[in-house]
Scaffold this active site. Structure first.
Site, PDB file in Angstrom:
ATOM      1  N   ASP A 107       0.813  -1.218   0.000  1.00  9.54           N
ATOM      2  CA  ASP A 107       0.000   0.000   0.000  1.00  9.54           C
ATOM      3  C   ASP A 107       0.854   1.280   0.000  1.00  9.54           C
ATOM      4  O   ASP A 107       1.802   1.393   0.775  1.00  9.54           O
ATOM      5  CB  ASP A 107      -0.854  -0.069   1.277  1.00  9.54           C
ATOM      6  CG  ASP A 107      -1.953   0.951   1.336  1.00  9.54           C
ATOM      7  OD1 ASP A 107      -2.516   1.298   0.291  1.00  9.54           O
ATOM      8  OD2 ASP A 107      -2.263   1.408   2.463  1.00  9.54           O
ATOM      9  N   GLU A 140      -2.162   6.296  -8.465  1.00 10.36           N
ATOM     10  CA  GLU A 140      -2.954   7.293  -7.712  1.00 10.36           C
ATOM     11  C   GLU A 140      -2.858   8.647  -8.396  1.00 10.36           C
ATOM     12  O   GLU A 140      -1.778   9.113  -8.736  1.00 10.36           O
ATOM     13  CB  GLU A 140      -2.422   7.360  -6.269  1.00 10.36           C
ATOM     14  CG  GLU A 140      -3.204   8.319  -5.400  1.00 10.36           C
ATOM     15  CD  GLU A 140      -3.034   8.027  -3.906  1.00 10.36           C
ATOM     16  OE1 GLU A 140      -2.727   6.874  -3.531  1.00 10.36           O
ATOM     17  OE2 GLU A 140      -3.219   8.972  -3.120  1.00 10.36           O
ATOM     18  N   HIS A 195      -9.722   5.330  -1.057  1.00  8.53           N
ATOM     19  CA  HIS A 195      -8.804   5.294   0.089  1.00  8.53           C
ATOM     20  C   HIS A 195      -9.424   6.059   1.251  1.00  8.53           C
ATOM     21  O   HIS A 195     -10.321   6.874   1.057  1.00  8.53           O
ATOM     22  CB  HIS A 195      -7.476   5.966  -0.279  1.00  8.53           C
ATOM     23  CG  HIS A 195      -6.519   5.049  -0.958  1.00  8.53           C
ATOM     24  ND1 HIS A 195      -5.373   4.595  -0.362  1.00  8.53           N
ATOM     25  CD2 HIS A 195      -6.553   4.497  -2.191  1.00  8.53           C
ATOM     26  CE1 HIS A 195      -4.732   3.797  -1.202  1.00  8.53           C
ATOM     27  NE2 HIS A 195      -5.427   3.719  -2.323  1.00  8.53           N
ATOM     28  N   ASN A 255     -10.337   0.953   1.049  1.00 11.57           N
ATOM     29  CA  ASN A 255      -9.248   0.694   2.007  1.00 11.57           C
ATOM     30  C   ASN A 255      -9.595   1.175   3.417  1.00 11.57           C
ATOM     31  O   ASN A 255     -10.044   2.300   3.599  1.00 11.57           O
ATOM     32  CB  ASN A 255      -7.984   1.455   1.577  1.00 11.57           C
ATOM     33  CG  ASN A 255      -7.379   0.927   0.304  1.00 11.57           C
ATOM     34  OD1 ASN A 255      -7.956   0.071  -0.360  1.00 11.57           O
ATOM     35  ND2 ASN A 255      -6.213   1.434  -0.040  1.00 11.57           N
ATOM     36  N   ASN A 280      -7.846   1.327   7.350  1.00  8.32           N
ATOM     37  CA  ASN A 280      -6.691   1.110   8.213  1.00  8.32           C
ATOM     38  C   ASN A 280      -6.914   1.701   9.619  1.00  8.32           C
ATOM     39  O   ASN A 280      -6.927   0.965  10.603  1.00  8.32           O
ATOM     40  CB  ASN A 280      -5.432   1.720   7.560  1.00  8.32           C
ATOM     41  CG  ASN A 280      -4.157   1.216   8.222  1.00  8.32           C
ATOM     42  OD1 ASN A 280      -4.205   0.579   9.266  1.00  8.32           O
ATOM     43  ND2 ASN A 280      -3.015   1.493   7.642  1.00  8.32           N
ATOM     44  N   THR A 281      -7.126   3.016   9.694  1.00  9.88           N
ATOM     45  CA  THR A 281      -7.184   3.688  11.005  1.00  9.88           C
ATOM     46  C   THR A 281      -8.166   3.030  11.983  1.00  9.88           C
ATOM     47  O   THR A 281      -7.840   2.844  13.157  1.00  9.88           O
ATOM     48  CB  THR A 281      -7.559   5.175  10.808  1.00  9.88           C
ATOM     49  OG1 THR A 281      -6.626   5.732   9.886  1.00  9.88           O
ATOM     50  CG2 THR A 281      -7.496   5.948  12.108  1.00  9.88           C
TER      51      THR A 281
HETATM   52  P1  13P Z   1      -7.882   4.965   6.615  1.00 12.32           P
HETATM   53  O1  13P Z   1      -6.719   4.897   7.553  1.00 12.32           O
HETATM   54  O2  13P Z   1      -8.533   6.310   6.613  1.00 12.32           O
HETATM   55  O3  13P Z   1      -8.854   3.873   6.828  1.00 12.32           O
HETATM   56  O4  13P Z   1      -7.297   4.787   5.140  1.00 12.32           O
HETATM   57  C1  13P Z   1      -6.645   3.608   4.810  1.00 12.32           C
HETATM   58  C2  13P Z   1      -6.085   3.656   3.446  1.00 12.32           C
HETATM   59  O5  13P Z   1      -6.580   4.321   2.580  1.00 12.32           O
HETATM   60  C3  13P Z   1      -4.923   2.795   3.192  1.00 12.32           C
HETATM   61  O6  13P Z   1      -4.455   2.946   1.897  1.00 12.32           O
END
Ligand code: 13P
Length: 283
Positions: free
Chosen positions: A85, A137, A207, A229, A231-232
Site C-alpha cells: 500500500d 494514484e 482510500h 481501504n 486502516n485507522t
Molecule cells: P484509513 O486509515 O482512513 O482507513 O485509510 C486507509 C487507506 O486508505 C490505506 O491505503
C-alpha cells in the site's frame, strides 16, 4: 496466479456493484481478526501493508505469515490477496513484487502529472513483468486535519492520459475522501466520481475508508468504486481493546489477545457486509 484471480474478483465486483475491502495490518492480532472475518463472511479480502507496516513485519515474512495463518485457520488461500500500500520507493515496491504480493500500489500523487506518469509507468513495467496487479494514484488524498483543496482533487480530464500512458489496473482517486478519521462529516464529491467513471473502466479505489458514513460507501459503490481501504479504524480498535485487556492481572498473551482479535473480526465483518462482498467467493 493470485493476481489473475484478483482481477476476476475486480471484474465481478464492477459488474455486480460491490467492493472488495482492503484491510491493513501490522500485528498478528489484526491479521487474524481480518482473516476470521473473511472466513465467516465467505468474502474475498485484500490485506494491505504500507511501507512502514511492511518494514515492521519484515517484507520477507509477510507472505509466509499470511500463508501459514491461512493454513492454521483453515481458510481458502484463493480468497486472500496481498497489496503493498502507498509504495513510494520503487526498490521497496520491487521487493514486495518479489515476495509474493498479488498487487502493488505506486503512489506518485504528490508529483506533477508528468512525473507521476513517469514513476507509475516504471512501477507498471516491474509489476507486469511479474504478473502482479498495479494500482496508481491521481489527485492528492488529504490526511485528517488537512484542508481539502479542490485543485488537488482528481480531475476527470486527466484520467484518460494517466490510465493510457501508464497501463495501471486500478486507480486511487481523491474526491472528498481523507486518510484517518474525519474531524467533521465528509462531503464526498459524487459528481466528480461520476465524471471520473465516465472516463475509464479501470477499477476505482476509495482510500481513507475509516469514519466514512455507510450511505456514502453505498453510493460510491453504486457509482463505480470496486475497492475500499480501511486502516485507522483497525488500529484504533487494536489499541483501545489492548489497553482495556492490559488492565487485568492476566499475563499470558494467548489469554489477553483473543478478545482483541474478536473486536477486529467484528469490525471487519461489518465492513464486509457494507461493501457487499459477503458470499462472493469464486469457486
Ligand atoms: P484509513 O486509515 O482512513 O482507513 O485509510 C486507509 C487507506 O486508505 C490505506 O491505503
Amino acid at each position: 496466479m493470485q493476481s489473475e484471480l484478483l482481477k476476476k474478483y475486480f471484474k465481478k465486483a464492477q459488474k455486480e456493484k460491490w467492493a472488495i475491502g482492503q484491510f491493513n495490518f501490522s500485528t498478528t492480532e489484526q491479521l487474524k481478526g481480518i482473516l476470521l472475518a473473511a472466513k465467516k463472511m465467505k468474502s474475498p479480502v485484500i490485506l494491505g501493508t504500507s511501507e512502514g507496516e511492511s518494514e515492521f513485519l519484515g517484507i520477507f515474512s509477510v507472505f509466509h505469515l499470511v500463508n501459514n495463518l491461512v493454513l492454521d485457520l483453515n481458510i481458502n488461500l484463493k480468497t486472500i490477496f496481498l497489496n503493498f500500500d502507498h509504495g513510494k520507493n520503487l526498490e521497496f515496491l520491487k521487493k514486495a513484487i518479489d515476495n509474493n504480493y498479488s498487487m502493488v500500489h505506486i503512489d506518485g500523487s504528490l508529483l506533477c502529472l508528468e512525473e507521476n506518469i513517469k514513476k507509475t509507468k516504471e512501477a507498471v513495467i516491474l509489476a507486469k513483468k511479474n504478473n502482479v496487479l498495479i494500482e496508481g494514484e491521481l489527485g492528492i488524498i488529504p490526511k485528517t486535519g488537512e484542508k481539502i483543496n479542490k485543485a488537488n482533487l482528481t480531475h476527470s480530464e486527466q484520467i484518460r492520459e494517466f490510465v493510457d500512458k501508464t497501463g495501471i489496473d486500478c486507480l486511487a482517486i481523491s474526491f472528498g475522501n481523507i486518510h484517518g478519521i474525519p474531524k467533521k462529516p465528509l462531503k464526498i464529491d459524487f459528481e466528480r466520481l461520476k465524471q471520473i467513471k465516465k472516463q475509464t473502466n479501470t477499477f476505482l479505489v476509495f482510500h481513507g475508508g475509516s469514519g466514512t458514513k455507510s450511505q456514502d460507501f453505498k453510493k460510491a459503490i453504486k457509482l463505480g468504486i470496486t475497492k475500499i481501504n480501511i486502516n485507522t479504524e483497525i488500529r484504533m480498535i487494536w489499541k483501545d481493546s489492548l489497553k482495556q485487556a492490559l488492565k487485568g492481572k492476566e499475563i499470558k498473551p494467548y489469554k489477553i489477545l483473543p478478545n482483541i482479535i474478536k473486536q477486529i473480526e467484528k469490525l471487519v465483518e461489518e465492513k464486509i457486509k457494507l461493501f457487499g462482498s459477503a458470499n462472493k467467493i469464486i469457486c
